[in-house]
Design a protein around this motif. Structure first.
Motif, short mmCIF file in Angstrom:
data_model
loop_
_atom_site.label_atom_id
_atom_site.label_comp_id
_atom_site.label_asym_id
_atom_site.label_seq_id
_atom_site.Cartn_x
_atom_site.Cartn_y
_atom_site.Cartn_z
N GLN A 290 22.03 36.14 -7.26
CA GLN A 290 22.58 35.03 -8.04
C GLN A 290 21.43 34.26 -8.71
OE1 GLN A 290 24.95 32.80 -5.25
NE2 GLN A 290 26.79 33.93 -5.86
N PRO A 291 20.99 34.71 -9.86
CA PRO A 291 19.84 34.08 -10.52
C PRO A 291 20.07 32.61 -10.90
CG PRO A 291 20.41 36.16 -11.57
CD PRO A 291 21.47 35.87 -10.58
N GLU A 292 21.32 32.21 -11.07
CA GLU A 292 21.59 30.82 -11.48
C GLU A 292 21.27 29.82 -10.36
OE1 GLU A 292 25.43 32.53 -9.88
OE2 GLU A 292 23.91 33.20 -11.28
N LEU A 293 21.11 30.27 -9.14
CA LEU A 293 20.78 29.38 -8.01
C LEU A 293 19.29 29.36 -7.68
CD1 LEU A 293 23.71 30.18 -5.55
CD2 LEU A 293 23.44 28.20 -7.03
N GLN A 294 18.46 29.84 -8.59
CA GLN A 294 17.04 29.98 -8.29
C GLN A 294 16.39 28.64 -7.91
OE1 GLN A 294 14.64 31.52 -11.43
NE2 GLN A 294 12.78 31.54 -10.21
N GLY A 295 16.67 27.58 -8.66
CA GLY A 295 16.06 26.28 -8.37
C GLY A 295 16.41 25.76 -7.00
N ARG A 296 17.68 25.83 -6.66
CA ARG A 296 18.13 25.34 -5.35
C ARG A 296 17.58 26.20 -4.22
NH1 ARG A 296 24.35 24.00 -3.76
NH2 ARG A 296 23.84 22.86 -1.86
N LEU A 297 17.59 27.51 -4.40
CA LEU A 297 17.08 28.41 -3.36
C LEU A 297 15.57 28.25 -3.16
CD1 LEU A 297 19.13 31.63 -4.15
CD2 LEU A 297 19.39 30.10 -2.19
N THR A 298 14.85 27.99 -4.25
CA THR A 298 13.40 27.81 -4.14
C THR A 298 13.08 26.56 -3.31
OG1 THR A 298 13.09 28.88 -6.28
CG2 THR A 298 11.26 27.57 -5.43
N GLY A 299 13.81 25.48 -3.54
CA GLY A 299 13.62 24.27 -2.74
C GLY A 299 13.89 24.51 -1.26
N LEU A 300 14.97 25.22 -0.99
CA LEU A 300 15.30 25.55 0.40
C LEU A 300 14.25 26.48 1.01
CD1 LEU A 300 19.16 26.05 0.15
CD2 LEU A 300 17.94 24.19 1.28
N MET A 301 13.70 27.38 0.19
CA MET A 301 12.66 28.28 0.68
C MET A 301 11.43 27.50 1.12
SD MET A 301 10.49 31.24 -1.31
CE MET A 301 9.60 30.01 -2.24
N PHE A 302 11.00 26.54 0.28
CA PHE A 302 9.82 25.76 0.64
C PHE A 302 10.06 24.90 1.88
CE2 PHE A 302 8.47 26.31 -3.93
CZ PHE A 302 7.44 27.19 -3.61
N LEU A 303 11.28 24.41 2.04
CA LEU A 303 11.61 23.66 3.25
C LEU A 303 11.53 24.57 4.48
CD1 LEU A 303 12.61 20.94 4.34
CD2 LEU A 303 14.93 21.80 4.06
N GLY A 304 12.06 25.78 4.37
CA GLY A 304 11.98 26.74 5.47
C GLY A 304 10.55 27.13 5.80
N ILE A 305 9.73 27.30 4.76
CA ILE A 305 8.32 27.64 4.98
C ILE A 305 7.61 26.48 5.69
CG2 ILE A 305 6.12 28.00 3.80
CD1 ILE A 305 7.66 29.70 1.76
N ALA A 306 7.92 25.25 5.30
CA ALA A 306 7.28 24.09 5.93
C ALA A 306 7.62 24.02 7.41
CB ALA A 306 7.71 22.81 5.23
N PHE A 307 8.89 24.24 7.76
CA PHE A 307 9.26 24.22 9.17
C PHE A 307 8.62 25.36 9.94
CE2 PHE A 307 13.28 21.79 7.95
CZ PHE A 307 12.77 20.58 8.41
N THR A 308 8.54 26.51 9.33
CA THR A 308 7.94 27.66 10.00
C THR A 308 6.45 27.46 10.19
OG1 THR A 308 9.61 29.05 8.93
CG2 THR A 308 7.75 30.17 9.93
#
Length: 78
Positions: free
Chosen positions: A44-62
């Motif tokens: 779903q390419p249209e969700l790239q911005g939202r998914l990228t933010g969630l990815m960085f949050l997940g990386i920070a917790f990890t």
């Protein structure tokens, strides 16, 4: 030979090894988080911005686990 000195010497040499081993988990976690984000964006390419933010949050917790590993590896034992 003083047993307390021996334990301190062993802990001093094992701390960097313990840190190295403890960072394997967060490295695998970051790889999984990024891989799943790329897979999601491909679906779903249209969700790239939202998914990228969630990815960085997940990386920070990890990566917080790696900082905990640094602290625990260098705690002196009596």
């Amino acid at each position: 030979m003083d047993p307390i000195t021996t334990v301190a010497e062993i802990n001093g040499h094992l701390a960097p090894i313990a840190f190295g081993i403890a960072t394997i988990g967060p490295a695998i976690g970051v790889g999984i988080v990024v891989g799943k984000t790329v897979e999601s964006v491909a679906r779903q390419p249209e969700l790239q911005g939202r998914l990228t933010g969630l990815m960085f949050l997940g990386i920070a917790f990890t990566e917080a686990l790696a900082f905990v590993a640094i602290a625990v590896a260098f705690i002196p034992f009596p």
